[in-house]
Each structure stands twice: as C-alpha cells, then as structure tokens.
Design a protein around this motif. Sequence first.
Motif, PDB file in Angstrom:
ATOM      1  N   GLN A  86      -0.716  -5.843  -0.025  1.00 42.37           N
ATOM      2  CA  GLN A  86      -0.583  -5.843  -1.284  1.00 42.37           C
ATOM      3  C   GLN A  86       0.207  -6.670  -1.748  1.00 42.37           C
ATOM      4  OE1 GLN A  86       0.159  -3.138   0.101  1.00 42.37           O
ATOM      5  NE2 GLN A  86       0.563  -1.575  -1.007  1.00 42.37           N
ATOM      6  N   TYR A  87       1.635  -6.968  -0.850  1.00 41.29           N
ATOM      7  CA  TYR A  87       2.688  -7.554  -1.354  1.00 41.29           C
ATOM      8  C   TYR A  87       2.379  -9.070  -0.997  1.00 41.29           C
ATOM      9  CZ  TYR A  87       5.787  -3.928  -2.983  1.00 41.29           C
ATOM     10  OH  TYR A  87       6.184  -2.812  -3.653  1.00 41.29           O
ATOM     11  N   LYS A 124      -0.521 -10.382  -0.614  1.00 41.37           N
ATOM     12  CA  LYS A 124      -1.590 -10.881  -1.597  1.00 41.37           C
ATOM     13  C   LYS A 124      -0.903 -11.412  -2.793  1.00 41.37           C
ATOM     14  CE  LYS A 124      -6.204 -11.362  -2.220  1.00 41.37           C
ATOM     15  NZ  LYS A 124      -7.208 -11.810  -1.336  1.00 41.37           N
ATOM     16  N   ALA A 125      -0.124 -10.782  -3.230  1.00 41.33           N
ATOM     17  CA  ALA A 125       0.493 -11.134  -4.459  1.00 41.33           C
ATOM     18  C   ALA A 125       1.491 -12.230  -4.383  1.00 41.33           C
ATOM     19  CB  ALA A 125       1.494  -9.957  -5.194  1.00 41.33           C
ATOM     20  N   TRP A 178       1.174  -4.060  -9.675  1.00 45.40           N
ATOM     21  CA  TRP A 178       0.612  -3.134  -8.678  1.00 45.40           C
ATOM     22  C   TRP A 178       1.537  -2.020  -8.576  1.00 45.40           C
ATOM     23  CZ3 TRP A 178       3.015  -0.929  -4.195  1.00 45.40           C
ATOM     24  CH2 TRP A 178       2.125   0.044  -3.565  1.00 45.40           C
ATOM     25  N   SER A 191       2.440   2.135  -6.571  1.00 42.97           N
ATOM     26  CA  SER A 191       2.160   3.237  -5.517  1.00 42.97           C
ATOM     27  C   SER A 191       1.558   4.454  -6.398  1.00 42.97           C
ATOM     28  CB  SER A 191       3.266   3.475  -4.508  1.00 42.97           C
ATOM     29  OG  SER A 191       4.373   4.159  -5.363  1.00 42.97           O
ATOM     30  N   GLY A 234      -7.479  -0.267  -3.106  1.00 45.74           N
ATOM     31  CA  GLY A 234      -6.307  -0.955  -2.775  1.00 45.74           C
ATOM     32  C   GLY A 234      -6.599  -2.304  -3.411  1.00 45.74           C
ATOM     33  N   HIS A 235      -5.923  -2.341  -4.622  1.00 41.54           N
ATOM     34  CA  HIS A 235      -6.088  -3.688  -5.398  1.00 41.54           C
ATOM     35  C   HIS A 235      -4.986  -3.828  -6.344  1.00 41.54           C
ATOM     36  CE1 HIS A 235      -6.904  -1.416  -9.187  1.00 41.54           C
ATOM     37  NE2 HIS A 235      -7.907  -0.860  -8.524  1.00 41.54           N
ATOM     38  N   LEU A 236      -4.835  -5.178  -6.540  1.00 44.66           N
ATOM     39  CA  LEU A 236      -3.817  -5.509  -7.543  1.00 44.66           C
ATOM     40  C   LEU A 236      -4.515  -5.786  -8.674  1.00 44.66           C
ATOM     41  CD1 LEU A 236      -2.300  -8.769  -5.327  1.00 44.66           C
ATOM     42  CD2 LEU A 236      -1.276  -6.506  -5.574  1.00 44.66           C
ATOM     43  N   TRP A 261      -9.363  -6.609 -10.798  1.00 48.66           N
ATOM     44  CA  TRP A 261      -8.921  -5.773  -9.776  1.00 48.66           C
ATOM     45  C   TRP A 261      -9.296  -6.590  -8.313  1.00 48.66           C
ATOM     46  CZ3 TRP A 261     -12.176  -0.870 -11.174  1.00 48.66           C
ATOM     47  CH2 TRP A 261     -11.458  -0.275 -12.488  1.00 48.66           C
ATOM     48  N   TYR A 266      -6.872  -5.966  -1.724  1.00 51.01           N
ATOM     49  CA  TYR A 266      -5.947  -6.839  -0.905  1.00 51.01           C
ATOM     50  C   TYR A 266      -6.211  -5.983   0.697  1.00 51.01           C
ATOM     51  CZ  TYR A 266      -3.328  -2.323  -1.998  1.00 51.01           C
ATOM     52  OH  TYR A 266      -2.959  -1.216  -2.436  1.00 51.01           O
ATOM     53  N   HIS A 267      -7.494  -4.908   0.663  1.00 54.68           N
ATOM     54  CA  HIS A 267      -7.571  -4.795   2.126  1.00 54.68           C
ATOM     55  C   HIS A 267      -8.702  -5.371   2.808  1.00 54.68           C
ATOM     56  CE1 HIS A 267      -5.025  -1.189   2.189  1.00 54.68           C
ATOM     57  NE2 HIS A 267      -5.616  -0.819   1.124  1.00 54.68           N
TER      58      HIS A 267
END
Lengths: 324, 333
Positions: A123-124, A126-127, A243, A245, B260-262, B275, B278-279
């Motif tokens: 996720q980090y 992708k951002a 995002w 957790s 699993g998404h931003l 959404w 990211y996976h």
Amino acid sequence: MKIGIVGTGTMGRVHAAAYRRMGAEFVGAYDRNPEKLAAFVGAYTVDPFKSFEELLMRVDVVDVTAPTYAHEELAVRAFEAGKDVILEKPLALTPDSGRRILEAARESGRRLFVAMVVRFFPQYRKAAELVHAGELGRVGVVRLKRVLFPPGPGWYRDPEKSGGMPVDLMIHDLDYARWLLGDPVRVFARKSPPVEGEVLEHVQALLSFPDGRMALVEGGWAYPAGYFRTALDIAGDRGLVEWSSDQPPPLATLFPAGEPAPEVGLPMAGLEEDPYELELRHALEALERGKPFDVAPEDALAALELALAVRESAASGRPVEVAS
Amino acid sequence: MRIGILSFAHLHAEGYVQNLRRISGVEVIGFSDTDPERGRRISQSFGLRWFWTHEGLLAEAPDAVIVTSENAHHREHVAMAAAAGADVLCEKPVAATVADALAMQEAVERSGVRFMTAFPMRFSPAVQALRDMVRSGELGRVLAVVGVNHSENPKRHRAWFAQKALAGGGATLDHTVHLADLYRWIFETEVGEVAAEVANPFDPEVNVDTAGLLLLRLENGIPASIDASWSRPNHYPRWGHVKMEVVGERGTAILDAFAGHLHVWRKGAGRDYEWLGYHSDPAQGMMEAFVRSVRDQSEPPVTWRDGFEAMRVALAAYRAAEAGVPVDPRSLV
C-alpha cells in the motif's frame, strides 16, 4: 548465494521465515547467545555457526539482524571479509557510525542493502507510485502514523542500544516522507511527558520542506498491549490518497479473545503478500543481477540523520535545521 | 510457449494480456476479434497483432488460447480451438446452457486438448488461507456461509453483458458462478439445492436480470447464500466485492478478498473516488497455473467439470425463481 543470519531475535526470525518461504539458500546463523541460537537453528533447520568468523567463511551474503548497537562492528567485519550485507534498519546509532559502514562497503567493493521494509509494503508502494506519477498533482500535506505498544524487556527499551523510539520506529515514516517529498529543511517535534519507570513515548514531528510543503509524522510506543496502528494520508492539489490499518483485512477471524501479545508487534494482519519477503526478494535479485537497490545506503543514512533531528528537537523543544 | 487471445469481447481479456506478459517464456502471438472498432483499438493500445477472424489466429498454431468471447460464443470458439489442437483457458461462465457446456466437453475430449475454467478467485491468497482454515478444522464444524459478489452493471464497459442473446443471462449467471465454485472448492461438496429470487429491479433498458439472491443447501448440509446482484451504482468506488463469512462452531472467518485498497480521490479519473487495490491480481496466479499445465501437459487445477457445476448452480437459480421452489442443480441435464 548462500545467506547467513547474525542475530536471532525478532527480526532474525522474520527474515528466516521469509527466506524459507522464498526458497532462498539460507544456510545458517550465528548468535552470541548459544541457547537462542540452538532454538533458532532448530526452528529453521539450518546450521549453527560457532562464531561470526565461521559464518563469514561459509556464506556469500551476511544478513545482520543483531541489535542496532552491534550493526557497525558486524557489517564492517562482513565487508572486510568480502561479503555483501543485508542490514536491518536503522543503519546505525549515529551518523558517524553509519558513515563508517558505508565507507567499509565502498572500500570492499561489496554492496549494502538497508532493510527499510515500509517501502515494500504494497500500500505504501502503490501510494508512492501515484505521487511519483503525478496523479495527485503537487503534494502539499503528508500525514504518516505508526503507533504501537511499548517493547517488552530487552535492548529495544534502552536508547543507548536502540536509539529510542524515533530512531527505531519513526525512521520508517521519516524515510517514506523523504521518498515522497525529498529532504526537509527543518524538523520540529513534540513528545509526550515522561512516565515514571516506563518507556511510553509518543512523538509528533512537523517536517518543513522547500516551497511550503509539509508533513506530520507521528510515532509512538504508547498504545495498550497488542495494538499497532499505521496510516498514510497524502494530499495533493489534484488528488488525495488515504489508507489506514483500521481498514478491514482480506481475511479476519473471530475466536475467543485472550491470546498473549507478542514481544514486539509486527503489522502483519491484513496483508496478503509479506512485505519482508518482497523486500528480501528484491535485495537478493538486485545482488544476483547487479541491479540497483530501491533503497540506497545514502537514503538509510539520511533517514537516520532525520530521526536523530526529531529526537533532538523533541528533547530540546526547539526546531532543528536539517543539512541537505 | 505461444498463446493467442480468442476475442476481446470480455473485458477480462485486457488484464489477461498483462498477466501473460509477466510470465517468462510466454509469447502473446496476437488476438482475434471480428469487431473492427475494438480490434483497432486493442491492437493499438496493447501493441498486439490483430487477426480479423478466429480461423486466422488458430492458423498460427498457438499452443494455447484464452477464450474471452461472449458467453453464447464459447461453445463455437472452444470447439474451433480444440480442433486446432490448442489448449484452452475459457472465461466463466463456461456457457449459458447445459447443452453448450456438454458440447464443449465433447469437443475437448475428442481432440485431447486441456481445458481450464477461468476462476481467478481460487488463486487469491486470502481465499486460499480461508480454505486452509476450513479444511484444517480450525473453525470447527461449519454452520453457515454468507457470500457476496455484487457489482456495478457491467454494460457500460461492454454492452453484451446485459444482452440475453449474447450473455445468456444477467447478474445471476455472471456472478453466481464465482462463489458457487469457491463453495464447492472450499467445503469439498456439491450444491444440493438452490432457492432464488431473480429479477431486474435496476435497469429497464436491458432484457436480462440485474439482481439475484440465492439461498443454497450444500450437500453436506451447510446453508449458504450468494448475492449475485448488479446492485452497486456506477459511481461506487470500485466494480464491487467478493466477500464470504464462514460461521463455524469454534470460530468465524470473514473474507473480503479485495479489502487491500487505498482510498483515492482524483480529478479526471474514471471514478472521482476510487478504491485502488494494492495487492497482486489473483488472475496472475491463475494464468501461471494455466501456463504450467500447458507446459507440463498436466491436468489444469480448475477443470471443465468445475465450470459446468458452477454454471448449473446459476441455471438452477433461474429455474428455482421461476418455479418458486428449490431446484437441485444436478437435475439440469
């Protein structure tokens, strides 16, 4: 490439498990504590080395997961023996110590990978891709959070050995902030009042970048046992990414409560791909193919300097200018 | 290994090309498409050789093809590929009728090619972890299953999804098959009985169902539901969901395969709020498994039978909704 691990604590186990899953040629380990070493090699069915010298003779890549205060000595000796080194973050306890490690790598002609794992969390990553591709426009405000429960008894609690919370923990997000925005010019940090007999600590650091861009990096050993929360929030003039957790994981379970909390928490829940595996896979592939690392040793050094600036500012209550 | 794409009618074809290009030793030799506008566009944006006819693609003697045509054309295209000796990965649902599916099986068996049904969710690590958890007995005896695979109406991406003649059915056929397959695979049982509501509450312009709710009884006695509706609006932050809750005697597992998404807000993007996952893409694992079975000449991990049984569950839902009584999918022959 034969890999040996020195230091069989929490991070040694994390790396060993990742090597196993990857099918990497992880052959053995060394630890000063013979009982810890015996348990470790038993768990991963690898050879115990009687000494660090024996490890250096038997492997091509030395993975240093020993406590931070031992990084310099172990890494420098590995380079002197002509080995490539994977070194757990933080690089070292001081910039001078870090520079000596980088210098030893240069002199030996071998390579140094500092395991800044947050850059390998999907996720980090992708951002950061969105930011670097300009999808958010010009990034103006970044917020990064990383707060968990205080470490149990051991060297983490001793700032002389671990560097304390900013150097051990906040360094992840300070590095990530640099990855997004480059080097800040100034750091101003506030920390929680001391709690007698505890290592409870919460720090908020305001990072000022050229042209008015800014970041709030929050780190803490401050939550009740068992909790670990991370978050990112990146706002640009054309887009925004959030995002946390707190978002539900791909697979959650409900079982009767009451499991004991681990010694040091790792933010694994909710991840399909193990970032430690992604990180070590990247390091080994870059070593094998002679490709550049995604994290340069200079990045690890700059992140350390930033963490020390945060620690200094939090202690003095005054802003610290960061030399670029 | 040389692989061709037989039609870009299904929007998954675009992802599959990317999946194939990440596998070393695989060459995507091109695609066939009889729609000139789509052919030109895909050829340009993917840099792929375009064959105007499926015969033209098959004349290149590919080792395997991916059949991503409209559901109603699977039968004809799979038979063509099998006759040309190409192994087949076929988009789901394998067909829209029992007769078509049986004809495909016959064509495949006659020519001896391999046939795999495209069920990518079996390759999601979260789904695999859930399956391990169920099979290891960690949850205890399974008491109930709640499944959701609802989405937006796919017609804005490809009109044929909502055309009865080409799709064979709407939301219920489109989405039931994913969860029906996961239930068979995770709980190692067949679907014994299907009760269902099927209707078109969302789009008066189309002649297919846009909603389907199924209540199943698995053969081992577990009650399980499937929401197969196109019930998400077009401005929903993503196409939809794959979710499953497994309630066990000792514990409960909650799957949200695309959790699993931003959260991303962007100007000028397809969705203002999105959404963004990211996976890794489950279809990547599926494609690797298909390539492996072609290379090793081994049985594909998802078979024609798997595709057929999942399709029969969807068809049973239509029959059950019409009749107002539960239907055994295996009664459809």
